[in-house]
Design a protein around this motif. Structure first.
Motif, PDB file in Angstrom:
ATOM      1  N   GLU D  19     -12.683  24.236  17.284  1.00 30.98           N
ATOM      2  CA  GLU D  19     -14.040  24.742  17.538  1.00 30.98           C
ATOM      3  C   GLU D  19     -14.748  25.129  16.238  1.00 30.98           C
ATOM      4  O   GLU D  19     -15.956  24.911  16.098  1.00 30.98           O
ATOM      5  CB  GLU D  19     -14.004  25.938  18.504  1.00 30.98           C
ATOM      6  CG  GLU D  19     -13.578  25.599  19.925  1.00 30.98           C
ATOM      7  CD  GLU D  19     -14.439  24.515  20.593  1.00 30.98           C
ATOM      8  OE1 GLU D  19     -15.617  24.364  20.226  1.00 30.98           O
ATOM      9  OE2 GLU D  19     -13.921  23.810  21.481  1.00 30.98           O
ATOM     10  N   CYS D  20     -14.015  25.708  15.317  1.00 32.37           N
ATOM     11  CA  CYS D  20     -14.623  26.072  14.032  1.00 32.37           C
ATOM     12  C   CYS D  20     -15.096  24.825  13.280  1.00 32.37           C
ATOM     13  O   CYS D  20     -16.174  24.838  12.682  1.00 32.37           O
ATOM     14  CB  CYS D  20     -13.632  26.844  13.158  1.00 32.37           C
ATOM     15  SG  CYS D  20     -13.397  28.542  13.697  1.00 32.37           S
ATOM     16  N   HIS D  87     -26.719  28.815  19.712  1.00 32.38           N
ATOM     17  CA  HIS D  87     -26.244  27.437  19.855  1.00 32.38           C
ATOM     18  C   HIS D  87     -24.951  27.406  20.664  1.00 32.38           C
ATOM     19  O   HIS D  87     -24.065  28.233  20.449  1.00 32.38           O
ATOM     20  CB  HIS D  87     -25.954  26.812  18.476  1.00 32.38           C
ATOM     21  CG  HIS D  87     -27.117  26.860  17.550  1.00 32.38           C
ATOM     22  ND1 HIS D  87     -28.336  26.293  17.830  1.00 32.38           N
ATOM     23  CD2 HIS D  87     -27.250  27.416  16.309  1.00 32.38           C
ATOM     24  CE1 HIS D  87     -29.163  26.491  16.818  1.00 32.38           C
ATOM     25  NE2 HIS D  87     -28.533  27.169  15.885  1.00 32.38           N
ATOM     26  N   ASP D  88     -24.856  26.411  21.500  1.00 25.75           N
ATOM     27  CA  ASP D  88     -23.666  26.253  22.317  1.00 25.75           C
ATOM     28  C   ASP D  88     -22.390  26.198  21.460  1.00 25.75           C
ATOM     29  O   ASP D  88     -21.388  26.834  21.788  1.00 25.75           O
ATOM     30  CB  ASP D  88     -23.804  24.942  23.125  1.00 25.75           C
ATOM     31  CG  ASP D  88     -22.847  24.927  24.289  1.00 25.75           C
ATOM     32  OD1 ASP D  88     -22.764  25.951  25.008  1.00 25.75           O
ATOM     33  OD2 ASP D  88     -22.154  23.907  24.480  1.00 25.75           O
ATOM     34  N   HIS D  89     -22.464  25.447  20.357  1.00 23.94           N
ATOM     35  CA  HIS D  89     -21.265  25.328  19.506  1.00 23.94           C
ATOM     36  C   HIS D  89     -20.865  26.663  18.891  1.00 23.94           C
ATOM     37  O   HIS D  89     -19.677  26.914  18.667  1.00 23.94           O
ATOM     38  CB  HIS D  89     -21.454  24.246  18.426  1.00 23.94           C
ATOM     39  CG  HIS D  89     -22.674  24.398  17.558  1.00 23.94           C
ATOM     40  ND1 HIS D  89     -22.716  25.230  16.466  1.00 23.94           N
ATOM     41  CD2 HIS D  89     -23.911  23.833  17.633  1.00 23.94           C
ATOM     42  CE1 HIS D  89     -23.913  25.149  15.888  1.00 23.94           C
ATOM     43  NE2 HIS D  89     -24.661  24.302  16.583  1.00 23.94           N
ATOM     44  N   GLU D  95     -15.958  32.383  21.162  1.00 22.18           N
ATOM     45  CA  GLU D  95     -14.957  32.620  22.201  1.00 22.18           C
ATOM     46  C   GLU D  95     -13.552  32.224  21.717  1.00 22.18           C
ATOM     47  O   GLU D  95     -12.581  32.984  21.903  1.00 22.18           O
ATOM     48  CB  GLU D  95     -15.342  31.797  23.442  1.00 22.18           C
ATOM     49  CG  GLU D  95     -14.738  32.287  24.737  1.00 22.18           C
ATOM     50  CD  GLU D  95     -15.046  31.335  25.899  1.00 22.18           C
ATOM     51  OE1 GLU D  95     -14.205  31.199  26.790  1.00 22.18           O
ATOM     52  OE2 GLU D  95     -16.137  30.710  25.885  1.00 22.18           O
ATOM     53  N   ALA D  96     -13.457  31.052  21.123  1.00 24.69           N
ATOM     54  CA  ALA D  96     -12.151  30.590  20.612  1.00 24.69           C
ATOM     55  C   ALA D  96     -11.631  31.520  19.516  1.00 24.69           C
ATOM     56  O   ALA D  96     -10.420  31.781  19.421  1.00 24.69           O
ATOM     57  CB  ALA D  96     -12.264  29.159  20.091  1.00 24.69           C
TER      58      ALA D  96
END
Lengths: 108, 108, 108, 108
Positions: D19-20, D87-89, D95-96
Protein backbone atom coordinates in the motif's frame (compact mmCIF):
# COMPACT_ATOMS: atom_id res chain seq x y z
CA UNK A 1 -1.11 -0.11 -12.63
CA UNK A 2 1.92 -2.35 -12.89
CA UNK A 3 1.14 -4.33 -9.78
CA UNK A 4 -2.28 -5.33 -11.11
CA UNK A 5 -0.74 -6.73 -14.25
CA UNK A 6 1.86 -8.72 -12.37
CA UNK A 7 -0.12 -10.72 -9.82
CA UNK A 8 1.46 -14.05 -10.76
CA UNK A 9 4.96 -12.65 -10.76
CA UNK A 10 4.43 -10.97 -7.40
CA UNK A 11 3.30 -14.29 -5.92
CA UNK A 12 6.23 -16.17 -7.40
CA UNK A 13 8.71 -13.54 -6.18
CA UNK A 14 7.30 -13.60 -2.70
CA UNK A 15 7.39 -17.40 -2.46
CA UNK A 16 10.89 -17.50 -3.84
CA UNK A 17 12.19 -14.82 -1.47
CA UNK A 18 10.65 -16.67 1.47
CA UNK A 19 11.96 -20.11 0.48
CA UNK A 20 15.45 -18.76 -0.23
CA UNK A 21 15.60 -17.14 3.19
CA UNK A 22 14.32 -20.30 4.89
CA UNK A 23 16.93 -22.30 3.01
CA UNK A 24 19.66 -19.81 3.97
CA UNK A 25 18.70 -20.14 7.63
CA UNK A 26 18.38 -23.93 7.49
CA UNK A 27 21.67 -24.41 5.60
CA UNK A 28 23.49 -22.50 8.34
CA UNK A 29 22.13 -25.03 10.83
CA UNK A 30 23.08 -28.15 8.88
CA UNK A 31 25.84 -30.49 10.08
CA UNK A 32 27.82 -30.12 6.90
CA UNK A 33 27.72 -26.36 6.35
CA UNK A 34 30.71 -26.49 4.03
CA UNK A 35 28.76 -28.51 1.48
CA UNK A 36 26.06 -25.82 1.61
CA UNK A 37 28.35 -22.81 1.11
CA UNK A 38 27.34 -22.12 -2.47
CA UNK A 39 23.71 -22.66 -1.57
CA UNK A 40 23.99 -20.11 1.26
CA UNK A 41 25.60 -17.58 -1.05
CA UNK A 42 22.99 -18.01 -3.79
CA UNK A 43 20.07 -18.04 -1.36
CA UNK A 44 21.09 -14.56 -0.25
CA UNK A 45 21.53 -13.36 -3.84
CA UNK A 46 18.15 -14.74 -4.83
CA UNK A 47 16.18 -13.59 -1.77
CA UNK A 48 17.59 -10.10 -2.17
CA UNK A 49 16.79 -9.68 -5.86
CA UNK A 50 13.30 -11.17 -5.45
CA UNK A 51 12.54 -8.79 -2.60
CA UNK A 52 13.95 -5.94 -4.67
CA UNK A 53 11.80 -6.74 -7.69
CA UNK A 54 8.68 -7.09 -5.54
CA UNK A 55 9.27 -3.56 -4.23
CA UNK A 56 10.01 -2.29 -7.74
CA UNK A 57 6.77 -3.70 -9.16
CA UNK A 58 4.66 -2.36 -6.33
CA UNK A 59 6.06 1.16 -6.80
CA UNK A 60 5.38 0.99 -10.53
CA UNK A 61 9.03 1.10 -11.51
CA UNK A 62 9.72 1.82 -15.20
CA UNK A 63 12.41 -0.91 -15.15
CA UNK A 64 10.46 -4.05 -14.39
CA UNK A 65 11.44 -5.84 -17.60
CA UNK A 66 15.15 -5.25 -17.15
CA UNK A 67 15.06 -6.25 -13.50
CA UNK A 68 12.96 -9.35 -14.25
CA UNK A 69 15.58 -10.52 -16.77
CA UNK A 70 18.34 -10.36 -14.13
CA UNK A 71 16.07 -11.93 -11.56
CA UNK A 72 15.38 -14.88 -13.88
CA UNK A 73 19.13 -15.51 -14.23
CA UNK A 74 19.69 -15.41 -10.48
CA UNK A 75 16.67 -17.61 -9.72
CA UNK A 76 17.89 -20.24 -12.17
CA UNK A 77 21.38 -20.27 -10.73
CA UNK A 78 20.00 -20.63 -7.22
CA UNK A 79 17.54 -23.33 -8.28
CA UNK A 80 20.30 -25.30 -10.01
CA UNK A 81 22.44 -25.25 -6.88
CA UNK A 82 19.58 -26.06 -4.51
CA UNK A 83 18.32 -29.02 -6.49
CA UNK A 84 21.69 -30.76 -6.00
CA UNK A 85 20.98 -31.14 -2.29
CA UNK A 86 18.52 -33.60 -0.76
CA UNK A 87 17.48 -31.44 2.16
CA UNK A 88 13.79 -30.70 2.12
CA UNK A 89 14.47 -26.95 2.36
CA UNK A 90 16.74 -27.11 -0.68
CA UNK A 91 14.23 -29.05 -2.76
CA UNK A 92 11.41 -26.66 -1.87
CA UNK A 93 13.66 -23.72 -2.59
CA UNK A 94 14.69 -25.10 -5.98
CA UNK A 95 11.04 -25.50 -6.94
CA UNK A 96 10.21 -21.93 -5.93
CA UNK A 97 13.27 -20.64 -7.79
CA UNK A 98 12.37 -22.36 -11.06
CA UNK A 99 8.75 -21.17 -10.85
CA UNK A 100 9.94 -17.66 -10.23
CA UNK A 101 12.45 -17.81 -13.08
CA UNK A 102 9.59 -18.74 -15.43
CA UNK A 103 7.38 -15.94 -14.14
CA UNK A 104 10.25 -13.48 -14.59
CA UNK A 105 10.88 -14.63 -18.15
CA UNK A 106 7.22 -14.09 -19.01
CA UNK A 107 7.65 -10.43 -18.12
CA UNK A 108 11.20 -9.80 -19.31
CA UNK B 1 21.00 18.52 5.63
CA UNK B 2 21.18 15.29 7.56
CA UNK B 3 24.00 13.87 5.51
CA UNK B 4 26.26 16.85 6.25
CA UNK B 5 25.82 16.34 9.97
CA UNK B 6 26.59 12.67 9.80
CA UNK B 7 29.88 12.47 7.92
CA UNK B 8 31.57 10.27 10.54
CA UNK B 9 28.62 7.94 10.82
CA UNK B 10 28.36 7.60 7.04
CA UNK B 11 32.03 6.64 6.88
CA UNK B 12 31.71 4.13 9.68
CA UNK B 13 28.59 2.58 8.13
CA UNK B 14 30.22 2.26 4.76
CA UNK B 15 33.36 0.62 6.17
CA UNK B 16 31.29 -1.71 8.30
CA UNK B 17 29.02 -2.73 5.43
CA UNK B 18 32.06 -3.43 3.26
CA UNK B 19 33.98 -5.41 5.90
CA UNK B 20 30.90 -7.45 6.81
CA UNK B 21 30.34 -8.40 3.20
CA UNK B 22 34.02 -9.27 2.71
CA UNK B 23 33.86 -11.38 5.85
CA UNK B 24 30.65 -13.09 4.65
CA UNK B 25 32.32 -13.95 1.35
CA UNK B 26 35.57 -15.10 2.98
CA UNK B 27 33.81 -17.19 5.66
CA UNK B 28 31.98 -19.10 2.92
CA UNK B 29 35.39 -19.99 1.46
CA UNK B 30 36.99 -21.16 4.72
CA UNK B 31 37.79 -24.84 5.33
CA UNK B 32 35.70 -24.98 8.45
CA UNK B 33 32.52 -23.23 7.32
CA UNK B 34 30.50 -24.76 10.15
CA UNK B 35 32.52 -22.86 12.74
CA UNK B 36 31.72 -19.65 10.84
CA UNK B 37 27.95 -20.18 10.55
CA UNK B 38 27.00 -17.58 13.15
CA UNK B 39 29.54 -15.17 11.68
CA UNK B 40 28.02 -15.62 8.21
CA UNK B 41 24.53 -15.00 9.57
CA UNK B 42 25.54 -11.87 11.49
CA UNK B 43 27.67 -10.50 8.66
CA UNK B 44 24.56 -10.46 6.48
CA UNK B 45 22.46 -8.85 9.20
CA UNK B 46 25.06 -6.20 9.80
CA UNK B 47 25.89 -5.43 6.17
CA UNK B 48 22.20 -5.07 5.40
CA UNK B 49 21.34 -2.70 8.25
CA UNK B 50 24.46 -0.57 7.64
CA UNK B 51 23.61 -0.23 3.97
CA UNK B 52 20.03 0.58 4.92
CA UNK B 53 21.04 3.30 7.36
CA UNK B 54 23.45 4.84 4.85
CA UNK B 55 20.58 5.15 2.37
CA UNK B 56 18.28 6.52 5.08
CA UNK B 57 20.75 9.23 6.11
CA UNK B 58 21.43 10.30 2.55
CA UNK B 59 17.72 10.68 1.82
CA UNK B 60 17.27 12.77 4.99
CA UNK B 61 15.07 10.21 6.71
CA UNK B 62 13.20 11.46 9.79
CA UNK B 63 14.06 8.18 11.57
CA UNK B 64 17.84 8.26 11.74
CA UNK B 65 18.01 8.10 15.54
CA UNK B 66 15.74 5.10 15.82
CA UNK B 67 17.51 3.25 13.03
CA UNK B 68 20.94 4.10 14.47
CA UNK B 69 19.94 2.55 17.79
CA UNK B 70 19.04 -0.77 16.14
CA UNK B 71 22.15 -0.59 13.98
CA UNK B 72 24.34 -0.17 17.08
CA UNK B 73 22.85 -3.35 18.57
CA UNK B 74 23.42 -5.34 15.40
CA UNK B 75 26.97 -4.02 14.91
CA UNK B 76 27.89 -5.00 18.47
CA UNK B 77 26.48 -8.50 18.09
CA UNK B 78 28.36 -8.98 14.83
CA UNK B 79 31.57 -7.54 16.28
CA UNK B 80 31.35 -9.85 19.31
CA UNK B 81 30.98 -12.89 17.09
CA UNK B 82 33.72 -11.87 14.65
CA UNK B 83 36.30 -11.12 17.31
CA UNK B 84 36.13 -14.78 18.47
CA UNK B 85 37.71 -15.89 15.19
CA UNK B 86 41.39 -15.45 14.29
CA UNK B 87 40.88 -15.01 10.56
CA UNK B 88 42.13 -11.66 9.37
CA UNK B 89 38.77 -10.88 7.75
CA UNK B 90 36.98 -11.53 11.04
CA UNK B 91 39.33 -9.35 13.04
CA UNK B 92 39.03 -6.48 10.56
CA UNK B 93 35.30 -6.90 10.52
CA UNK B 94 35.05 -6.85 14.31
CA UNK B 95 37.01 -3.60 14.40
CA UNK B 96 34.76 -1.96 11.80
CA UNK B 97 31.67 -3.20 13.66
CA UNK B 98 32.73 -1.76 17.00
CA UNK B 99 33.65 1.59 15.42
CA UNK B 100 30.32 1.69 13.69
CA UNK B 101 28.45 0.77 16.87
CA UNK B 102 30.08 3.76 18.61
CA UNK B 103 29.24 6.11 15.75
CA UNK B 104 25.65 4.88 15.82
CA UNK B 105 25.37 5.42 19.56
CA UNK B 106 26.59 9.00 19.18
CA UNK B 107 23.60 9.68 16.96
CA UNK B 108 20.95 7.49 18.63
CA UNK C 1 38.31 -10.49 -4.87
CA UNK C 2 35.59 -8.77 -6.79
CA UNK C 3 35.65 -5.61 -4.71
CA UNK C 4 39.35 -5.05 -5.41
CA UNK C 5 38.74 -5.17 -9.14
CA UNK C 6 35.88 -2.72 -8.98
CA UNK C 7 37.24 0.25 -7.08
CA UNK C 8 36.14 2.80 -9.69
CA UNK C 9 32.70 1.32 -10.01
CA UNK C 10 32.24 1.23 -6.25
CA UNK C 11 33.15 4.92 -6.06
CA UNK C 12 30.81 5.85 -8.88
CA UNK C 13 27.95 3.84 -7.37
CA UNK C 14 28.41 5.41 -3.98
CA UNK C 15 28.48 8.95 -5.37
CA UNK C 16 25.47 8.27 -7.53
CA UNK C 17 23.44 6.75 -4.68
CA UNK C 18 24.27 9.73 -2.50
CA UNK C 19 23.47 12.37 -5.13
CA UNK C 20 20.22 10.65 -6.08
CA UNK C 21 19.08 10.60 -2.47
CA UNK C 22 20.05 14.24 -1.97
CA UNK C 23 18.16 15.13 -5.11
CA UNK C 24 15.12 13.10 -3.95
CA UNK C 25 15.12 14.97 -0.65
CA UNK C 26 15.68 18.38 -2.25
CA UNK C 27 13.02 17.84 -4.96
CA UNK C 28 10.45 17.14 -2.24
CA UNK C 29 11.26 20.55 -0.76
CA UNK C 30 11.02 22.52 -4.02
CA UNK C 31 8.19 24.97 -4.65
CA UNK C 32 7.10 23.21 -7.79
CA UNK C 33 7.11 19.58 -6.68
CA UNK C 34 4.84 18.56 -9.54
CA UNK C 35 7.48 19.44 -12.09
CA UNK C 36 9.90 17.21 -10.17
CA UNK C 37 7.64 14.15 -9.93
CA UNK C 38 9.52 12.08 -12.51
CA UNK C 39 12.83 13.15 -11.01
CA UNK C 40 11.67 12.01 -7.56
CA UNK C 41 10.58 8.66 -8.95
CA UNK C 42 13.81 8.06 -10.83
CA UNK C 43 16.01 9.27 -7.98
CA UNK C 44 14.54 6.50 -5.83
CA UNK C 45 14.98 3.90 -8.57
CA UNK C 46 18.57 4.93 -9.13
CA UNK C 47 19.60 5.27 -5.48
CA UNK C 48 18.13 1.85 -4.74
CA UNK C 49 19.85 -0.01 -7.58
CA UNK C 50 23.20 1.71 -6.94
CA UNK C 51 23.05 0.78 -3.25
CA UNK C 52 22.06 -2.73 -4.26
CA UNK C 53 24.96 -3.15 -6.65
CA UNK C 54 27.44 -1.76 -4.12
CA UNK C 55 26.33 -4.46 -1.67
CA UNK C 56 26.46 -7.11 -4.40
CA UNK C 57 30.03 -6.24 -5.38
CA UNK C 58 31.25 -6.15 -1.81
CA UNK C 59 29.80 -9.62 -1.11
CA UNK C 60 31.47 -10.98 -4.26
CA UNK C 61 28.19 -11.69 -6.03
CA UNK C 62 28.43 -13.90 -9.12
CA UNK C 63 25.98 -11.57 -10.91
CA UNK C 64 27.85 -8.29 -11.05
CA UNK C 65 27.84 -8.05 -14.85
CA UNK C 66 24.11 -8.62 -15.16
CA UNK C 67 23.30 -6.19 -12.37
CA UNK C 68 25.69 -3.57 -13.77
CA UNK C 69 23.90 -3.69 -17.12
CA UNK C 70 20.54 -2.90 -15.48
CA UNK C 71 22.14 -0.29 -13.29
CA UNK C 72 23.58 1.48 -16.36
CA UNK C 73 20.10 1.68 -17.91
CA UNK C 74 18.58 3.13 -14.73
CA UNK C 75 21.43 5.61 -14.19
CA UNK C 76 21.04 6.90 -17.74
CA UNK C 77 17.30 7.33 -17.41
CA UNK C 78 17.74 9.18 -14.14
CA UNK C 79 20.53 11.36 -15.54
CA UNK C 80 18.45 12.26 -18.59
CA UNK C 81 15.57 13.38 -16.39
CA UNK C 82 17.74 15.28 -13.91
CA UNK C 83 19.66 17.21 -16.55
CA UNK C 84 16.37 18.82 -17.72
CA UNK C 85 16.11 20.72 -14.43
CA UNK C 86 18.24 23.73 -13.50
CA UNK C 87 18.35 23.04 -9.77
CA UNK C 88 21.88 22.56 -8.55
CA UNK C 89 20.95 19.21 -6.95
CA UNK C 90 19.56 17.96 -10.26
CA UNK C 91 22.62 19.01 -12.24
CA UNK C 92 24.97 17.37 -9.73
CA UNK C 93 22.84 14.27 -9.73
CA UNK C 94 22.80 14.06 -13.53
CA UNK C 95 26.58 14.24 -13.58
CA UNK C 96 26.93 11.46 -11.00
CA UNK C 97 24.39 9.34 -12.90
CA UNK C 98 26.20 9.61 -16.22
CA UNK C 99 29.55 8.82 -14.61
CA UNK C 100 28.04 5.82 -12.91
CA UNK C 101 26.38 4.63 -16.11
CA UNK C 102 29.80 4.66 -17.82
CA UNK C 103 31.44 2.77 -14.96
CA UNK C 104 28.63 0.20 -15.07
CA UNK C 105 29.02 -0.26 -18.81
CA UNK C 106 32.76 -0.91 -18.40
CA UNK C 107 31.89 -3.88 -16.20
CA UNK C 108 28.74 -5.15 -17.89
CA UNK D 1 11.24 -21.11 13.04
CA UNK D 2 10.72 -17.40 13.33
CA UNK D 3 8.61 -17.11 10.23
CA UNK D 4 6.09 -19.65 11.51
CA UNK D 5 5.54 -17.63 14.66
CA UNK D 6 5.07 -14.40 12.79
CA UNK D 7 2.40 -15.16 10.21
CA UNK D 8 0.21 -12.19 11.16
CA UNK D 9 3.11 -9.79 11.19
CA UNK D 10 4.37 -11.03 7.83
CA UNK D 11 0.93 -10.43 6.34
CA UNK D 12 0.66 -6.97 7.83
CA UNK D 13 4.15 -6.03 6.65
CA UNK D 14 3.47 -7.22 3.15
CA UNK D 15 0.18 -5.33 2.89
CA UNK D 16 1.75 -2.22 4.31
CA UNK D 17 4.75 -2.34 1.97
CA UNK D 18 2.42 -2.78 -0.99
CA UNK D 19 0.00 0.00 0.00
CA UNK D 20 2.84 2.40 0.74
CA UNK D 21 4.37 1.80 -2.66
CA UNK D 22 1.01 2.19 -4.40
CA UNK D 23 0.46 5.42 -2.50
CA UNK D 24 3.98 6.64 -3.42
CA UNK D 25 3.27 5.97 -7.08
CA UNK D 26 -0.22 7.51 -6.97
CA UNK D 27 0.90 10.62 -5.06
CA UNK D 28 3.48 11.32 -7.78
CA UNK D 29 0.62 11.33 -10.29
CA UNK D 30 -1.69 13.66 -8.34
CA UNK D 31 -2.41 17.20 -9.55
CA UNK D 32 -1.20 18.75 -6.35
CA UNK D 33 2.06 16.85 -5.78
CA UNK D 34 3.35 19.54 -3.42
CA UNK D 35 0.62 18.78 -0.90
CA UNK D 36 1.69 15.12 -1.02
CA UNK D 37 5.43 15.70 -0.50
CA UNK D 38 5.54 14.45 3.08
CA UNK D 39 3.34 11.51 2.14
CA UNK D 40 5.74 10.58 -0.67
CA UNK D 41 8.71 10.77 1.68
CA UNK D 42 7.06 8.67 4.38
CA UNK D 43 5.66 6.13 1.93
CA UNK D 44 9.21 5.38 0.85
CA UNK D 45 10.45 5.15 4.44
CA UNK D 46 7.62 2.85 5.39
CA UNK D 47 7.72 0.59 2.32
CA UNK D 48 11.46 0.17 2.76
CA UNK D 49 11.41 -0.77 6.44
CA UNK D 50 8.44 -3.12 5.98
CA UNK D 51 10.20 -4.90 3.12
CA UNK D 52 13.35 -5.03 5.23
CA UNK D 53 11.59 -6.56 8.23
CA UNK D 54 9.83 -9.13 6.05
CA UNK D 55 13.21 -10.29 4.77
CA UNK D 56 14.66 -10.27 8.29
CA UNK D 57 11.85 -12.45 9.67
CA UNK D 58 12.05 -14.92 6.82
CA UNK D 59 15.80 -15.37 7.32
CA UNK D 60 15.29 -15.93 11.05
CA UNK D 61 17.13 -12.76 12.07
CA UNK D 62 18.05 -12.52 15.76
CA UNK D 63 16.94 -8.85 15.72
CA UNK D 64 13.25 -9.06 14.93
CA UNK D 65 12.12 -7.38 18.14
CA UNK D 66 14.40 -4.40 17.74
CA UNK D 67 13.52 -3.97 14.08
CA UNK D 68 9.79 -4.33 14.79
CA UNK D 69 9.98 -1.50 17.32
CA UNK D 70 11.46 0.88 14.72
CA UNK D 71 9.03 -0.36 12.11
CA UNK D 72 6.08 0.42 14.40
CA UNK D 73 7.31 4.01 14.79
CA UNK D 74 7.70 4.49 11.05
CA UNK D 75 4.33 2.87 10.24
CA UNK D 76 2.59 5.18 12.70
CA UNK D 77 4.23 8.28 11.29
CA UNK D 78 3.30 7.26 7.76
CA UNK D 79 -0.27 6.38 8.79
CA UNK D 80 -0.70 9.73 10.53
CA UNK D 81 0.41 11.60 7.43
CA UNK D 82 -1.65 9.50 5.02
CA UNK D 83 -4.89 9.78 6.96
CA UNK D 84 -4.80 13.59 6.50
CA UNK D 85 -5.41 13.15 2.77
CA UNK D 86 -8.76 12.17 1.22
CA UNK D 87 -7.32 10.25 -1.72
CA UNK D 88 -8.40 6.65 -1.69
CA UNK D 89 -4.79 5.46 -1.91
CA UNK D 90 -3.88 7.52 1.15
CA UNK D 91 -6.80 6.22 3.21
CA UNK D 92 -6.03 2.61 2.30
CA UNK D 93 -2.38 3.18 3.05
CA UNK D 94 -3.16 4.72 6.45
CA UNK D 95 -5.25 1.70 7.36
CA UNK D 96 -2.49 -0.73 6.36
CA UNK D 97 0.08 1.34 8.28
CA UNK D 98 -1.90 1.34 11.52
CA UNK D 99 -2.58 -2.39 11.28
CA UNK D 100 1.09 -3.03 10.68
CA UNK D 101 2.12 -0.76 13.56
CA UNK D 102 -0.08 -2.84 15.88
CA UNK D 103 1.34 -6.11 14.57
CA UNK D 104 4.86 -4.77 15.06
CA UNK D 105 4.12 -3.68 18.63
CA UNK D 106 2.84 -7.17 19.46
CA UNK D 107 6.26 -8.53 18.58
CA UNK D 108 8.51 -5.72 19.81
Amino acid sequence: MAHENHTDLLHALHDCMTECNHCFDACLQEDDVKMMAECIRLDRECADICGYLEQAISRNSPFIKELAAVCATICEACGNECKKHDHDHCQKCAEACFKCAEACKDVA
